[in-house]
Design a protein around this motif. Sequence first.
Motif, PDB file in Angstrom:
ATOM      1  N   LYS A  43     -67.393 -30.058  -8.142  1.00  0.00           N
ATOM      2  CA  LYS A  43     -67.517 -31.430  -8.849  1.00  0.00           C
ATOM      3  C   LYS A  43     -68.845 -31.463  -9.307  1.00  0.00           C
ATOM      4  N   LEU A  44     -69.911 -30.989  -8.391  1.00  0.00           N
ATOM      5  CA  LEU A  44     -71.596 -30.986  -8.784  1.00  0.00           C
ATOM      6  C   LEU A  44     -71.553 -30.208  -9.884  1.00  0.00           C
ATOM      7  N   LEU A  45     -71.148 -28.967 -10.101  1.00  0.00           N
ATOM      8  CA  LEU A  45     -71.240 -28.313 -11.223  1.00  0.00           C
ATOM      9  C   LEU A  45     -70.785 -28.884 -12.704  1.00  0.00           C
ATOM     10  N   GLN A  46     -69.785 -29.845 -12.446  1.00  0.00           N
ATOM     11  CA  GLN A  46     -69.334 -30.616 -13.697  1.00  0.00           C
ATOM     12  C   GLN A  46     -70.194 -31.754 -13.915  1.00  0.00           C
ATOM     13  N   PHE A  69     -71.453 -23.224   2.534  1.00  0.00           N
ATOM     14  CA  PHE A  69     -71.839 -23.473   0.786  1.00  0.00           C
ATOM     15  C   PHE A  69     -72.533 -21.972   0.378  1.00  0.00           C
ATOM     16  N   GLU A  70     -73.387 -21.540   1.160  1.00  0.00           N
ATOM     17  CA  GLU A  70     -74.078 -20.334   0.730  1.00  0.00           C
ATOM     18  C   GLU A  70     -72.974 -19.263   0.341  1.00  0.00           C
ATOM     19  N   GLU A  71     -72.283 -19.050   1.088  1.00  0.00           N
ATOM     20  CA  GLU A  71     -71.344 -17.924   1.163  1.00  0.00           C
ATOM     21  C   GLU A  71     -70.258 -18.383  -0.062  1.00  0.00           C
ATOM     22  N   ILE A  72     -69.838 -19.285  -0.259  1.00  0.00           N
ATOM     23  CA  ILE A  72     -68.993 -19.815  -1.519  1.00  0.00           C
ATOM     24  C   ILE A  72     -69.771 -19.420  -2.872  1.00  0.00           C
ATOM     25  N   ILE A  73     -71.019 -19.998  -2.759  1.00  0.00           N
ATOM     26  CA  ILE A  73     -71.870 -20.012  -4.029  1.00  0.00           C
ATOM     27  C   ILE A  73     -72.066 -18.303  -4.409  1.00  0.00           C
ATOM     28  N   LEU A  78     -72.730 -17.222  -8.395  1.00  0.00           N
ATOM     29  CA  LEU A  78     -73.649 -18.472  -8.954  1.00  0.00           C
ATOM     30  C   LEU A  78     -74.961 -18.337  -8.137  1.00  0.00           C
ATOM     31  N   ALA A  79     -75.228 -17.399  -7.435  1.00  0.00           N
ATOM     32  CA  ALA A  79     -76.320 -17.476  -6.345  1.00  0.00           C
ATOM     33  C   ALA A  79     -77.647 -17.355  -7.402  1.00  0.00           C
ATOM     34  N   ASP A  80     -77.442 -16.817  -8.866  1.00  0.00           N
ATOM     35  CA  ASP A  80     -78.713 -16.765  -9.556  1.00  0.00           C
ATOM     36  C   ASP A  80     -78.901 -18.112 -10.203  1.00  0.00           C
ATOM     37  N   LYS A  81     -77.960 -19.141 -10.257  1.00  0.00           N
ATOM     38  CA  LYS A  81     -78.020 -20.261 -10.756  1.00  0.00           C
ATOM     39  C   LYS A  81     -78.135 -21.600 -10.031  1.00  0.00           C
ATOM     40  N   ILE A  82     -77.550 -21.390  -8.981  1.00  0.00           N
ATOM     41  CA  ILE A  82     -77.775 -22.471  -7.765  1.00  0.00           C
ATOM     42  C   ILE A  82     -78.642 -21.992  -6.552  1.00  0.00           C
ATOM     43  N   ARG A  83     -79.566 -22.992  -6.310  1.00  0.00           N
ATOM     44  CA  ARG A  83     -80.560 -22.517  -5.356  1.00  0.00           C
ATOM     45  C   ARG A  83     -80.446 -22.966  -3.973  1.00  0.00           C
ATOM     46  N   CYS A  84     -80.369 -22.408  -2.991  1.00  0.00           N
ATOM     47  CA  CYS A  84     -80.054 -22.985  -1.520  1.00  0.00           C
ATOM     48  C   CYS A  84     -81.500 -22.898  -1.077  1.00  0.00           C
ATOM     49  N   VAL A  85     -81.882 -23.705  -0.663  1.00  0.00           N
ATOM     50  CA  VAL A  85     -83.170 -23.923   0.161  1.00  0.00           C
ATOM     51  C   VAL A  85     -83.146 -24.135   1.579  1.00  0.00           C
ATOM     52  N   SER A  86     -83.765 -23.639   2.183  1.00  0.00           N
ATOM     53  CA  SER A  86     -83.530 -23.844   3.749  1.00  0.00           C
ATOM     54  C   SER A  86     -84.311 -24.678   4.437  1.00  0.00           C
ATOM     55  N   PHE A  93     -78.615 -27.597  -7.939  1.00  0.00           N
ATOM     56  CA  PHE A  93     -77.646 -27.159  -8.924  1.00  0.00           C
ATOM     57  C   PHE A  93     -78.552 -27.206 -10.283  1.00  0.00           C
ATOM     58  N   PRO A  94     -78.342 -26.476 -11.339  1.00  0.00           N
ATOM     59  CA  PRO A  94     -79.099 -26.514 -12.597  1.00  0.00           C
ATOM     60  C   PRO A  94     -79.020 -27.601 -13.556  1.00  0.00           C
ATOM     61  N   ASN A  95     -77.818 -28.655 -13.132  1.00  0.00           N
ATOM     62  CA  ASN A  95     -77.655 -29.701 -14.084  1.00  0.00           C
ATOM     63  C   ASN A  95     -78.252 -30.955 -13.096  1.00  0.00           C
ATOM     64  N   GLY A  96     -79.152 -30.645 -12.027  1.00  0.00           N
ATOM     65  CA  GLY A  96     -79.702 -31.461 -11.058  1.00  0.00           C
ATOM     66  C   GLY A  96     -78.750 -32.128 -10.165  1.00  0.00           C
ATOM     67  N   SER A  97     -77.888 -31.672 -10.070  1.00  0.00           N
ATOM     68  CA  SER A  97     -76.869 -32.239  -8.822  1.00  0.00           C
ATOM     69  C   SER A  97     -77.437 -31.428  -7.463  1.00  0.00           C
ATOM     70  N   LYS A  98     -77.362 -32.218  -6.486  1.00  0.00           N
ATOM     71  CA  LYS A  98     -77.893 -31.432  -5.115  1.00  0.00           C
ATOM     72  C   LYS A  98     -76.922 -32.001  -4.039  1.00  0.00           C
ATOM     73  N   ILE A  99     -77.373 -31.112  -2.856  1.00  0.00           N
ATOM     74  CA  ILE A  99     -76.223 -31.351  -1.717  1.00  0.00           C
ATOM     75  C   ILE A  99     -77.458 -31.452  -0.720  1.00  0.00           C
ATOM     76  N   ILE A 100     -77.390 -32.475   0.015  1.00  0.00           N
ATOM     77  CA  ILE A 100     -78.565 -32.681   1.078  1.00  0.00           C
ATOM     78  C   ILE A 100     -77.733 -32.890   2.594  1.00  0.00           C
ATOM     79  N   PHE A 101     -78.452 -32.418   3.536  1.00  0.00           N
ATOM     80  CA  PHE A 101     -77.805 -31.834   4.833  1.00  0.00           C
ATOM     81  C   PHE A 101     -78.553 -32.825   5.756  1.00  0.00           C
ATOM     82  N   LYS A 102     -77.648 -33.832   6.562  1.00  0.00           N
ATOM     83  CA  LYS A 102     -78.444 -34.752   7.522  1.00  0.00           C
ATOM     84  C   LYS A 102     -77.704 -34.616   8.676  1.00  0.00           C
ATOM     85  N   GLY A 103     -78.479 -34.952   9.808  1.00  0.00           N
ATOM     86  CA  GLY A 103     -77.781 -35.019  11.078  1.00  0.00           C
ATOM     87  C   GLY A 103     -77.961 -36.385  11.825  1.00  0.00           C
TER      88      GLY A 103
END
Length: 103
Positions: A43-46, A69-73, A78-86, A93-103
């Motif tokens: 969805k975030l790629l679209q 998520f890293e494993e699937i990417i 797509l590891a060269d297009k989607i950045r996983c920041v630790s 994502f290259p289109n400006g989408s992002k996934i954020i993680f909260k606790g």
Amino acid sequence: MIEKEVNPHFENFLFDWKHKFQVLVGGYGSSKSYHVALKIILKLLQEKRTALVVREVYDTHRDSTFSLFEEIIEDMGLADKIRCVSSPMQIRFPNGSKIIFKG
């Protein structure tokens, strides 16, 4: 075009966005988490969106949801297009989408 083999049980689920809530049924190891993560990535790629992944304890993301998520990417090539920041944990994502993680 990216091709990915999916569990036939979850095939319809991946592209069904008609429902606000969905319940996945399956035992341990049935790939429920995997297919939810894959659905979010697709969805975030679209579309440019922000997705929030929440766990009770933030630190448990690193070894579970974030690494999934890293494993699937990587599997999708797509590891060269989607950045996983630790730090902070985000997936951009290259289109400006992002996934954020909260606790």
